[in-house]
Design an enzyme around this catalytic site. Sequence first.
Site, PDB file in Angstrom:
ATOM      1  N   LYS A 198      25.943  -3.894  -1.950  1.00 55.52           N
ATOM      2  CA  LYS A 198      27.411  -3.773  -2.003  1.00 55.52           C
ATOM      3  C   LYS A 198      27.930  -3.117  -0.736  1.00 55.52           C
ATOM      4  CE  LYS A 198      26.950  -2.770  -6.912  1.00 55.52           C
ATOM      5  NZ  LYS A 198      27.012  -1.617  -7.808  1.00 55.52           N
ATOM      6  N   ARG A 226       0.810  -1.229   0.000  1.00 55.73           N
ATOM      7  CA  ARG A 226       0.000   0.000   0.000  1.00 55.73           C
ATOM      8  C   ARG A 226       0.843   1.279   0.000  1.00 55.73           C
ATOM      9  NH1 ARG A 226      -2.801  -4.050   1.481  1.00 55.73           N
ATOM     10  NH2 ARG A 226      -0.826  -4.622   2.412  1.00 55.73           N
ATOM     11  N   THR A 227       1.776   1.397   0.930  1.00 56.80           N
ATOM     12  CA  THR A 227       2.518   2.653   1.059  1.00 56.80           C
ATOM     13  C   THR A 227       3.300   2.925  -0.219  1.00 56.80           C
ATOM     14  OG1 THR A 227       2.712   2.156   3.405  1.00 56.80           O
ATOM     15  CG2 THR A 227       4.065   3.956   2.571  1.00 56.80           C
ATOM     16  N   HIS A 257       4.725   5.663  11.606  1.00 53.69           N
ATOM     17  CA  HIS A 257       4.232   5.567  10.233  1.00 53.69           C
ATOM     18  C   HIS A 257       3.291   6.763  10.049  1.00 53.69           C
ATOM     19  CE1 HIS A 257       3.183   4.008   6.423  1.00 53.69           C
ATOM     20  NE2 HIS A 257       2.856   2.759   6.731  1.00 53.69           N
ATOM     21  N   ARG A 274      11.177   3.722   3.626  1.00 54.08           N
ATOM     22  CA  ARG A 274      10.767   2.714   4.628  1.00 54.08           C
ATOM     23  C   ARG A 274      12.003   1.926   4.991  1.00 54.08           C
ATOM     24  NH1 ARG A 274       5.642  -1.232   4.542  1.00 54.08           N
ATOM     25  NH2 ARG A 274       4.720   0.776   5.109  1.00 54.08           N
TER      26      ARG A 274
HETATM   27  N1   CP Z   1      -0.406  -0.125   5.806  1.00 51.80           N
HETATM   28  C1   CP Z   1       0.806  -0.330   5.244  1.00 51.80           C
HETATM   29  O1   CP Z   1       1.806   0.313   5.590  1.00 51.80           O
HETATM   30  O2   CP Z   1       0.792  -1.287   4.277  1.00 51.80           O
HETATM   31  P1   CP Z   1       2.085  -1.747   3.461  1.00 51.80           P
HETATM   32  O3   CP Z   1       3.015  -2.418   4.436  1.00 51.80           O
HETATM   33  O4   CP Z   1       1.551  -2.670   2.404  1.00 51.80           O
HETATM   34  O5   CP Z   1       2.724  -0.508   2.898  1.00 51.80           O
END
Ligand code: CP
Length: 317
Positions: A95, A66-67, A144, A116
């Site tokens: 590397k 999603r993100t 998040h 991320r």
């Molecule tokens: N909700 C969320 O962060 O989903 P993903 O891990 O798929 O990005």
Amino acid sequence: MITMTPIPGNSFYGRDILSVDQFARDDLEYIFGVAEGMRDIARGPGSSDLLRGKVLSCLFYEPSTRTSSSFVAAMSRLGGSVIPINEVHYSSVTKGESLPDTIRTLECYSDVIVLRHPETGSARIAADFARIPVINGGDGIGEHPTQALLDLFTIQEELGHIDGLSVVMVGDLKYGRTVHSLARLLSLYNVRILCVAPDVLRMPDRIIAQLQERGIPTGETADLNVVLADADVLYVTRVQKERFEDQALYERVKGSYVITPQTLRRAKEKMVVMHPLPRVGEISYEVDSDPRAAYFRQMENGMYIRMALLAAVLGKT
Ligand code: CP
């Protein structure tokens, strides 16, 4: 990152998005208003070139559906382009390249970076090295923030207001970064936050303390039945297998809560069930057809919020 001249009304211009602690209610109202406009753009017949010529680097050291894809979609729908590094194994990270050097590289090619990373605090480190805005797409068990923004936007869209609500958070409150961010963002409002988790997955004390310092009524229990009937929002989370050192413990707690149609019989008629997704059994598929199941609408809202954030950070709202 460098300092840029702010645009009146847009406090996001040129800023990093690292933590929900950087937001005030005015910021949220601003970004939610922009997100509503973005929904019209995305659902409308035409296209937008608001971010034409702008480039987003999507740097993901952890899996994401999603993100990652909503940021790519957000940038594409606004006419911008993306450098997608979803699988760092195919980048120079394998590397031995450090995070700061990777950030220094991507800032040469792009205008904003979404990161991320499995380590808490990594987004802050990246921002310290970057001359362009860094958006935290999830840093370990830390935060998040863009998820919390889309969660709050969803609550407002679904229920029409946030003040006065009782929000029940259930599942893995220890490792779940989404609930860490959402609880703190909700503390800008007059809400009650009720935490439901097995003892080993309790909400961290530092977050409970932060909520209480801000005067938010909180409660903790391991029994969902104690609080379910009061819930306006039931925010369900996955038990985060990848964060456990002791897999036997994971096996013991993974099925602690499963939301089924029977569960929802004891809940309010006007209530929403949310989940950041992915789910791995904690909400049964039969719940999906219940009008209170908001998690797919929540996921869609993520794209509108991320369109709004990208436009705001790049000074194009
Ligand atoms: N909700 C969320 O962060 O989903 P993903 O891990 O798929 O990005």
